[in-house]
Design a protein around this motif. Structure first.
Motif, mmCIF file in Angstrom:
data_model
loop_
_atom_site.group_PDB
_atom_site.id
_atom_site.type_symbol
_atom_site.label_atom_id
_atom_site.label_comp_id
_atom_site.label_asym_id
_atom_site.label_seq_id
_atom_site.Cartn_x
_atom_site.Cartn_y
_atom_site.Cartn_z
ATOM 1 N N ARG A 51 0.848 -1.211 0.000
ATOM 2 C CA ARG A 51 0.000 0.000 0.000
ATOM 3 C C ARG A 51 0.877 1.252 0.000
ATOM 4 N N ASP A 52 1.702 1.328 -1.061
ATOM 5 C CA ASP A 52 2.703 2.393 -1.139
ATOM 6 C C ASP A 52 2.111 3.778 -1.396
ATOM 7 N N LEU A 53 0.795 3.865 -1.694
ATOM 8 C CA LEU A 53 0.217 5.186 -1.972
ATOM 9 C C LEU A 53 -0.632 5.716 -0.798
ATOM 10 N N VAL A 54 -0.492 5.085 0.376
ATOM 11 C CA VAL A 54 -1.211 5.596 1.552
ATOM 12 C C VAL A 54 -0.762 7.047 1.796
ATOM 13 N N GLY A 55 -1.742 7.928 2.032
ATOM 14 C CA GLY A 55 -1.413 9.339 2.278
ATOM 15 C C GLY A 55 -1.385 10.173 1.004
ATOM 16 N N LYS A 56 -1.463 9.520 -0.173
ATOM 17 C CA LYS A 56 -1.447 10.266 -1.444
ATOM 18 C C LYS A 56 -2.872 10.484 -1.941
ATOM 19 N N LYS A 57 -3.053 11.621 -2.609
ATOM 20 C CA LYS A 57 -4.350 11.900 -3.240
ATOM 21 C C LYS A 57 -4.190 11.791 -4.747
ATOM 22 N N VAL A 58 -5.066 11.000 -5.349
ATOM 23 C CA VAL A 58 -4.996 10.790 -6.804
ATOM 24 C C VAL A 58 -6.326 11.219 -7.417
ATOM 25 N N VAL A 59 -6.261 12.048 -8.454
ATOM 26 C CA VAL A 59 -7.472 12.416 -9.202
ATOM 27 C C VAL A 59 -7.302 11.863 -10.610
ATOM 28 N N VAL A 60 -8.304 11.108 -11.059
ATOM 29 C CA VAL A 60 -8.189 10.516 -12.401
ATOM 30 C C VAL A 60 -9.488 10.738 -13.166
ATOM 31 N N SER A 61 -9.349 11.080 -14.454
ATOM 32 C CA SER A 61 -10.549 11.217 -15.290
ATOM 33 C C SER A 61 -10.663 9.984 -16.171
ATOM 34 N N ALA A 62 -11.914 9.637 -16.516
ATOM 35 C CA ALA A 62 -12.125 8.433 -17.345
ATOM 36 C C ALA A 62 -13.374 8.621 -18.195
ATOM 37 N N GLY A 63 -13.407 7.917 -19.321
ATOM 38 C CA GLY A 63 -14.598 7.926 -20.174
ATOM 39 C C GLY A 63 -14.481 8.913 -21.309
ATOM 40 N N GLY A 64 -15.572 9.093 -22.028
ATOM 41 C CA GLY A 64 -15.591 10.007 -23.174
ATOM 42 C C GLY A 64 -16.674 11.058 -22.966
ATOM 43 N N THR A 65 -16.376 12.290 -23.344
ATOM 44 C CA THR A 65 -17.374 13.350 -23.099
ATOM 45 C C THR A 65 -18.427 13.384 -24.202
ATOM 46 N N HIS A 66 -19.576 13.957 -23.881
ATOM 47 C CA HIS A 66 -20.689 14.148 -24.816
ATOM 48 C C HIS A 66 -20.916 15.649 -24.964
ATOM 49 N N GLU A 67 -20.918 16.120 -26.184
ATOM 50 C CA GLU A 67 -21.191 17.542 -26.436
ATOM 51 C C GLU A 67 -22.577 17.642 -27.049
ATOM 52 N N ALA A 68 -23.486 18.302 -26.345
ATOM 53 C CA ALA A 68 -24.897 18.342 -26.772
ATOM 54 C C ALA A 68 -25.075 19.116 -28.076
ATOM 55 N N LEU A 69 -25.838 18.503 -29.010
ATOM 56 C CA LEU A 69 -26.240 19.202 -30.238
ATOM 57 C C LEU A 69 -27.616 19.830 -30.041
ATOM 58 N N ASP A 70 -28.447 19.084 -29.335
ATOM 59 C CA ASP A 70 -29.789 19.542 -28.981
ATOM 60 C C ASP A 70 -30.177 18.743 -27.738
ATOM 61 N N PRO A 71 -31.411 18.854 -27.230
ATOM 62 C CA PRO A 71 -31.713 18.161 -25.960
ATOM 63 C C PRO A 71 -31.589 16.635 -26.018
ATOM 64 N N VAL A 72 -31.574 16.027 -27.206
ATOM 65 C CA VAL A 72 -31.520 14.555 -27.245
ATOM 66 C C VAL A 72 -30.307 14.000 -27.990
ATOM 67 N N ARG A 73 -29.501 14.848 -28.613
ATOM 68 C CA ARG A 73 -28.375 14.315 -29.403
ATOM 69 C C ARG A 73 -27.050 14.910 -28.932
ATOM 70 N N PHE A 74 -25.993 14.174 -29.179
ATOM 71 C CA PHE A 74 -24.678 14.686 -28.783
ATOM 72 C C PHE A 74 -23.600 14.198 -29.739
ATOM 73 N N LEU A 75 -22.450 14.874 -29.695
ATOM 74 C CA LEU A 75 -21.241 14.391 -30.359
ATOM 75 C C LEU A 75 -20.448 13.661 -29.283
ATOM 76 N N GLY A 76 -20.016 12.451 -29.574
ATOM 77 C CA GLY A 76 -19.290 11.710 -28.536
ATOM 78 C C GLY A 76 -18.197 10.857 -29.138
ATOM 79 N N ASN A 77 -17.576 10.019 -28.327
ATOM 80 C CA ASN A 77 -16.575 9.070 -28.830
ATOM 81 C C ASN A 77 -16.757 7.752 -28.098
ATOM 82 N N SER A 78 -16.025 6.724 -28.535
ATOM 83 C CA SER A 78 -16.307 5.391 -27.985
ATOM 84 C C SER A 78 -15.452 5.006 -26.785
ATOM 85 N N SER A 79 -14.859 5.969 -26.103
ATOM 86 C CA SER A 79 -14.064 5.596 -24.928
ATOM 87 C C SER A 79 -14.969 4.939 -23.875
#
Ligand code: CTP
Length: 404
Positions: A186-214
């Motif tokens: 448990r070598d990371l005890v005391g460390k803070k790690v922030v990680v992002s994951a996934g793919g974002t969605h950019e809204a085109l209208d209330p029901v559609r978005f531009l996205g990616n397959s992450s």
């Protein structure tokens, strides 16, 4: 195919281990189940025998001709105990040999993973915590229990993590002695790690978005491994296609704008910040407030503007000592080309480490394994390949080396 012993102690979570056994069997592992007497009160012998395709016995007085108390431990490549009750942890820490499972633990020289499950009070009890510390000091990987609903109406830390999570950790330990050591220490005890994951969605209208397959698998693997190595982990999760690991704080986001805000808000006091998400590079200049209609239109032209480069912004505003890690998927003709592209991007983004993927043969989105080069401003590139959990550990190793 590897030989695995699945030890099952007497807790209600034993039923979840039936699923764990199936997952191991489906992955082609040869599993011998060793339940305790009390485990058989929760799930009967017939279930374990049918699922493993092997005879099952809880004590040393059956099948004595095969000397099972010694032979099982000698032949096995990994022991996984799930659930590990408070009593099992205590008996293992004391080195007792009062049933077949504890005999196996004494004779096995292979890696051992224990997934505790019990009520919060029992987990927090000083005796249990001392036993866990003893086991970890001997190199045993004791998985942090999940937080959530327990047997009754109460909830808290003590839940058995989901079988898929136990399997990922167990297979990581089986395949990498270095990862096993980091997970036990448990070598990371005391460390803070922030990680992002996934793919974002950019809204085109209330029901559609531009996205990616992450899918988010790489970032989720990093969050899971960092947490098991003792870090306090925040996962900024953009539209994940896989479940978040237990015990990490999840900050859900949808768009690149939201991702940028969440990352800058939560990374202030982090030791390690990892941008594993795939943010959209462009977003509609003005998303429609009403649903876009097709009638009367032969086509549709979208006007897009560039999004914030979250990684570059994080690197620019990072406090002294913080390690910022980015990812880059490139198409390159050779390893040297890949390294040149990576070094240029590392300098452009201003981060400390870049995890480089050659995607010439196709993207790695959604895959369970990865093959990367980790580069920094100095030093040799570090190659890491295998499951995303194994690669996650290599990334965390490289980042941890740069933190003070
Ligand atoms: N990234 C980011 N913000 C964006 C786009 C990407 O923080 N708007 C991060 C990704 O999370 C990844 C890294 O930047 O860690 C590299 O992404 P990549 O798409 O390769 O970088 P780009 O700057 O978009 O370069 P390219 O023009 O080669 O696509």
């Amino acid at each position: 195919m590897s030989r695995i012993v699945l030890g099952v102690a007497g807790g209600i979570a034993a039923y979840k281990s039936c699923q764990l056994l199936r997952l191991f069997a489906e992955a082609g592992q040869d599993v011998t189940v060793v339940p305790t007497q009390n485990a058989l009160k929760f799930v009967g012998r017939a279930t374990w025998e049918a699922l493993s395709g092997k005879p099952v016995a809880p004590d040393v007085w059956e099948h004595t001709w095969a000397v099972p108390h010694v032979s099982i431990g000698r032949e096995v490549e990994l022991v996984v105990i799930a659930p590990a009750t408070a009593d099992l942890l205590a008996r293992a820490a004391m080195g007792r040999a009062d049933d077949l499972l504890t005999n196996v633990l004494l004779t096995a020289t292979c890696p051992v993973v224990m997934a505790p499950a019990m009520h919060t009070e029992m987990w927090n009890n000083a005796a249990t915590q001392a036993n866990v510390a003893t086991l970890r000091s001997r190199g045993i990987v004791v998985i942090e229990p999940a937080v959530g609903r327990l047997t009754g109406p109460d909830s808290g830390p003590g839940r058995l993590p989901e079988p898929e999570e136990i399997q990922s950790i167990a297979l990581t330990v089986l395949r990498s002695p270095a990862a096993a050591q980091a997970l036990a220490a448990r070598d990371l005890v005391g460390k803070k790690v922030v990680v992002s994951a996934g793919g974002t969605h950019e809204a085109l209208d209330p029901v559609r978005f531009l996205g990616n397959s992450s899918s988010g698998k790489m970032g989720v693997a990093i969050a899971r491994q960092a947490r098991q190595r003792g870090a306090a982990v925040r996962l900024v999760a953009a539209n994940l296609q896989v479940p978040a690991p237990s015990g990490v704080q999840v900050v859900p986001v949808v768009s690149t704008g939201e991702l940028a805000n969440a990352m800058s808000k939560h990374s202030d006091d982090a030791d390690i910040v990892i941008m594993a998400a795939a943010p959209a590079d462009f977003t509609p200049v003005e998303p429609s407030q009403t649903k876009l209609k097709k009638s009367g239109k032969a086509g549709l032209t979208l006007e897009l503007k560039q999004t914030t480069d979250v990684l570059a912004q994080l690197a620019e505003t990072a406090p002294t000592g913080q390690v910022v890690v980015g990812f880059a998927a490139e198409t390159a003709a050779s390893r040297d080309d890949l390294l040149d592209l990576g070094r240029a991007k590392l300098a452009r983004k201003g981060c400390q480490l870049l995890v480089l993927n050659d995607v010439t043969a196709g993207a790695v989105f959604g895959e369970d394994s990865n093959d990367v080069l980790i580069i920094g401003a100095s030093g040799e590139p570090i190659a890491a390949q295998g499951s995303k959990d194994l690669v996650a550990n290599a990334i965390l190793d490289a980042a941890a080396r740069l933190t003070s």
